[in-house]
Design a protein around this motif. Structure first.
Motif, short mmCIF file in Angstrom:
data_model
loop_
_atom_site.label_atom_id
_atom_site.label_comp_id
_atom_site.label_asym_id
_atom_site.label_seq_id
_atom_site.Cartn_x
_atom_site.Cartn_y
_atom_site.Cartn_z
N GLN A 67 0.83 -1.21 0.00
CA GLN A 67 0.00 0.00 0.00
C GLN A 67 0.86 1.26 0.00
O GLN A 67 0.55 2.24 -0.69
CB GLN A 67 -0.92 -0.01 1.22
N GLU A 68 1.93 1.25 0.77
CA GLU A 68 2.84 2.40 0.79
C GLU A 68 3.42 2.65 -0.60
O GLU A 68 3.52 3.80 -1.04
CB GLU A 68 3.97 2.15 1.80
N ASP A 69 3.79 1.57 -1.28
CA ASP A 69 4.34 1.72 -2.64
C ASP A 69 3.29 2.28 -3.59
O ASP A 69 3.59 3.14 -4.43
CB ASP A 69 4.84 0.36 -3.14
N ARG A 70 2.06 1.78 -3.49
CA ARG A 70 1.00 2.25 -4.38
C ARG A 70 0.71 3.73 -4.16
O ARG A 70 0.55 4.49 -5.12
CB ARG A 70 -0.27 1.42 -4.18
N TYR A 71 0.66 4.15 -2.90
CA TYR A 71 0.36 5.55 -2.63
C TYR A 71 1.53 6.45 -3.02
O TYR A 71 1.32 7.60 -3.43
CB TYR A 71 0.00 5.74 -1.16
N ALA A 72 2.75 5.96 -2.91
CA ALA A 72 3.90 6.74 -3.36
C ALA A 72 3.84 6.94 -4.87
O ALA A 72 4.12 8.04 -5.37
CB ALA A 72 5.20 6.03 -2.96
N ALA A 73 3.48 5.89 -5.59
CA ALA A 73 3.35 6.00 -7.05
C ALA A 73 2.21 6.94 -7.42
O ALA A 73 2.34 7.76 -8.35
CB ALA A 73 3.11 4.61 -7.66
N LEU A 74 1.09 6.85 -6.70
CA LEU A 74 -0.03 7.75 -6.95
C LEU A 74 0.37 9.20 -6.70
O LEU A 74 0.01 10.10 -7.47
CB LEU A 74 -1.22 7.39 -6.06
N SER A 75 1.11 9.44 -5.63
CA SER A 75 1.52 10.80 -5.30
C SER A 75 2.36 11.41 -6.41
O SER A 75 2.15 12.56 -6.81
CB SER A 75 2.31 10.80 -3.98
N ALA A 76 3.30 10.64 -6.93
CA ALA A 76 4.14 11.14 -8.02
C ALA A 76 3.30 11.42 -9.26
O ALA A 76 3.48 12.45 -9.93
CB ALA A 76 5.24 10.13 -8.33
N THR A 77 2.37 10.51 -9.58
CA THR A 77 1.52 10.69 -10.76
C THR A 77 0.64 11.92 -10.61
O THR A 77 0.51 12.73 -11.54
CB THR A 77 0.64 9.44 -10.97
#
Length: 203
Positions: A67-77
């Motif tokens: 989940q942390e990885d997914r939200y980090a990717a979402l934040s960058a996008t």
């Protein structure tokens, strides 16, 4: 006769004492065997629960990191998307006017009597804002109308950027009402989880 009686009495007492000792020993051995069996069962159950708890902790850690990885990717996008697209745009303004009295009048009586009016025209969320809102709630980047999930060429695709700038029709009041409902649901979840934690700690 006296010696024989004494011998007989002594033998009887020895037999009684031996029988008591044997019975006590047998009972003690049976209790020890039962206790050892119960202790073994308890140890097996404890080992089973410990293994289950370790597996649950490992599953949680794996899902949490994912989940942390997914939200980090979402934040960058979404940071890149926000640099190119506004969150709100002016809403549509609909003007209704009466028909021209000097020309042919084909309007209904209600239309002829209505004064010139304008719609709200207040700001509405863009499709990009809706996409980011939903992504923050679900942790998954999904399309909002024509504003699709981030693609390899999205940052340079003018068509995709234009689609994301379109108004969604959702007002700020509607967004705030949705936020309030989500916050209330989160507060209820926190309360339930805290009571569960307190119960488990007490147990």
């Amino acid at each position: 006769m006296t010696a024989q009686a004494l011998i007989a009495l002594t033998s009887a007492l020895a037999m009684v004492g031996g029988g008591y000792w044997w019975g006590h020993t047998a009972t003690d051995n049976a209790w020890q065997a039962k206790h050892a069996k119960e202790l073994q069962a308890e140890r097996a159950e404890t080992a089973k629960e410990t293994k289950r708890a370790d597996q649950a902790a490992a599953n949680y850690l794996t899902e949490h990191l994912d989940q942390e990885d997914r939200y980090a990717a979402l934040s960058a996008t979404y940071q890149d998307l926000r640099r190119r697209v506004p969150l709100v745009v002016p809403g549509p303004v609909v003007v209704v006017t009466r028909s021209d009295p000097s020309g042919p009048d084909s309007s209904s009586p209600d239309e002829r009597s209505a004064p010139a009016t304008a719609g709200d025209g207040g700001p509405v969320l863009t499709l990009a804002a809706v996409r980011m809102w939903n992504g923050a709630l679900t942790g998954t980047d999904q399309a909002a109308g024509a504003c699709g999930p981030a693609g390899a060429a999205e940052s340079s695709d003018a068509t995709a950027t234009e689609a994301c700038t379109q108004g969604s029709g959702l007002t700020l009041d509607e967004a705030w009402a949705n936020h309030a409902a989500n916050a209330k649901a989160c507060a209820a979840d926190r309360q339930r989880y805290q009571h569960l934690i307190d119960f488990l700690n007490g147990k």
